[in-house]
Design an enzyme around this catalytic site. Sequence first.
Site, short mmCIF file in Angstrom:
data_model
loop_
_atom_site.label_atom_id
_atom_site.label_comp_id
_atom_site.label_asym_id
_atom_site.label_seq_id
_atom_site.Cartn_x
_atom_site.Cartn_y
_atom_site.Cartn_z
N ASP A 66 0.85 -1.19 0.00
CA ASP A 66 0.00 0.00 0.00
C ASP A 66 0.89 1.24 0.00
O ASP A 66 1.64 1.48 0.96
CB ASP A 66 -0.91 -0.01 1.23
N THR A 99 -2.71 6.04 -4.41
CA THR A 99 -1.53 6.73 -3.84
C THR A 99 -0.26 6.39 -4.60
O THR A 99 0.54 7.26 -4.91
CB THR A 99 -1.36 6.35 -2.35
N THR A 100 -0.08 5.10 -4.92
CA THR A 100 1.13 4.67 -5.64
C THR A 100 1.17 5.33 -7.02
O THR A 100 2.21 5.84 -7.44
CB THR A 100 1.16 3.14 -5.77
N ASP A 405 -9.08 0.76 0.88
CA ASP A 405 -8.91 1.14 -0.54
C ASP A 405 -10.21 0.92 -1.30
O ASP A 405 -10.62 1.75 -2.10
CB ASP A 405 -7.80 0.30 -1.19
#
Length: 558
Positions: A66, A99-100, A405
Amino acid sequence: MSNGLAGGQPVLILPEGTTRIKGVDAQRINIAVGRAIGEAVRSTLGPKGMDKMLVSELGDIIVTNDGATILGEMNVEHPAAKIIIEVAKTQDKEVGDGTTTSVVLAGELLKNAADLLDKDIHASTIIRGYRLSAEECVKILESISEPVSIKDEDILLKIAAISMGSKSAAAGDLKNFLAEIVVNAVKKVAEEKKEIKDGKEVKKLVVDQDLIKIEKKAGGSVRDTVLIDGVLIDKEVVHPEMPKKVENAKIALIDAALEIEKTETDAKIEITSPEQLTAFLEQEEKMLRNMVEKIAKSGANVVFCQKGIDDIAQHYLAKKKILAVRRVKRSDMEKLARATGGRIVTILDELSEKDLGYAGLVEERKIGGEAMVFVEKCKDPKSVTILVRASTDHVVNEAERAIKDGIGAVASTLEVGKYVYGGGAIEMELSQRLREFSKKVGGREQLAVLAFADALEIIPRTLAESAGMNAIDAIVALRAKHSEKGGINYGVDVFNGKIEDMKKLGVIEPMKVKKQAILSASEATEMLFRIDDIISAKPKTGGSTPGGKGTEGGTEED
């Protein structure tokens, strides 16, 4: 630190030991740091992404892929790295997923900007080109995204499953199992609200993610994870003689102490005889008995108290067969009110039947060796709980991150009401359209737009790499598909290692996640690029400064 001469003497502006890095050197350091952060999480992208093991100074271990968790746990020193990590935090807070993607994109935008600097293109020109590109991307996203509503359960299930698919705790069929729980939870707490837009009243679906409580307990397997139509309170029933199970519960929510509190002002009571002491104790007992009588009179058979419950009050509640829980958190009290339809009462004298909430069942159960109170079978709960189970604490935590998520992805889809196709398909299409757009821009900004278009290709390239494909071949094949008519939805099929139509495979993602990722990455890049002077104060203790070794213009790169 001196700057300039006055009559042959250096003029001291900054304290001795302050480090200063100016001009292109400052920009290059920020670019290097941003790229390093992007590269740190790049391998975690997508369902075939790898995990990272993070070990804290105390020896605590986190195993995850994550992006928000990895970056949040990384102990970074450089201020530019902290700015990039802020991108991830913003993305996580705003949409709960992607986010990544945002950090990897920011790293690639910085890398491509460095190449333009080498060609003597000014930072302001690059920034202007990047800003035009981000605005154009948002317009394209709005035009090619597809509509979705709360009734389209199949689409929402796919969106939840795709967002959770990269987590090891939600691998294989588990992602579909958890996706169903997530979609049901979001649908229960979603509310339609009216707002004024362009002078007109419009209805908008709002999902308050705080109303979905997540409780986790190690033990069992991920398949033991359940959605409770109500609230799970991590407390136990206060008295052993109280019932442990109440059906058709009428619930009193009390924000007052069921005990004799100290007076507001300092007071002293003088007792001079045993009779006075007895009378005093009897009066206390009578007051507590009256409190319990008021609760019983309202018809309540379950009590959740935000404050303490005296031992004597517990005894009388037990005699009345009322189940009671004390010291319940304020946030849990609010969730109970939303789930049961009850009202939190602050003054006990005002408690009446109309203030009570309803639940089909209130029961104390042992989960993982600990007693917890389940408030479930509520009629129309506007607050629900997901009880996450898994074999170990590490897997439970990863399953919780996957569920968060999923909730973020489904909630952001419903709030905007639009989705796009994943697998790198949308990034590839944006890249292709930006190349067309660059011809209209002209000038040196055109090169910045093309650099932005190239940066977007990092997403499908990374997905191809993590699937063991040849990244160059994959990008070439995707470019060819997206230049053909009807090739808009082609992306990387990571499970079969080939280029495929994402619409056919049902790989879909929220438009809001993509939009936020592009805007966050673009704005962070712009902020770092505007910096042409890094002035680092002398550290109070030993160690190097964030930008250098302690001499003007000196740098220290990892």
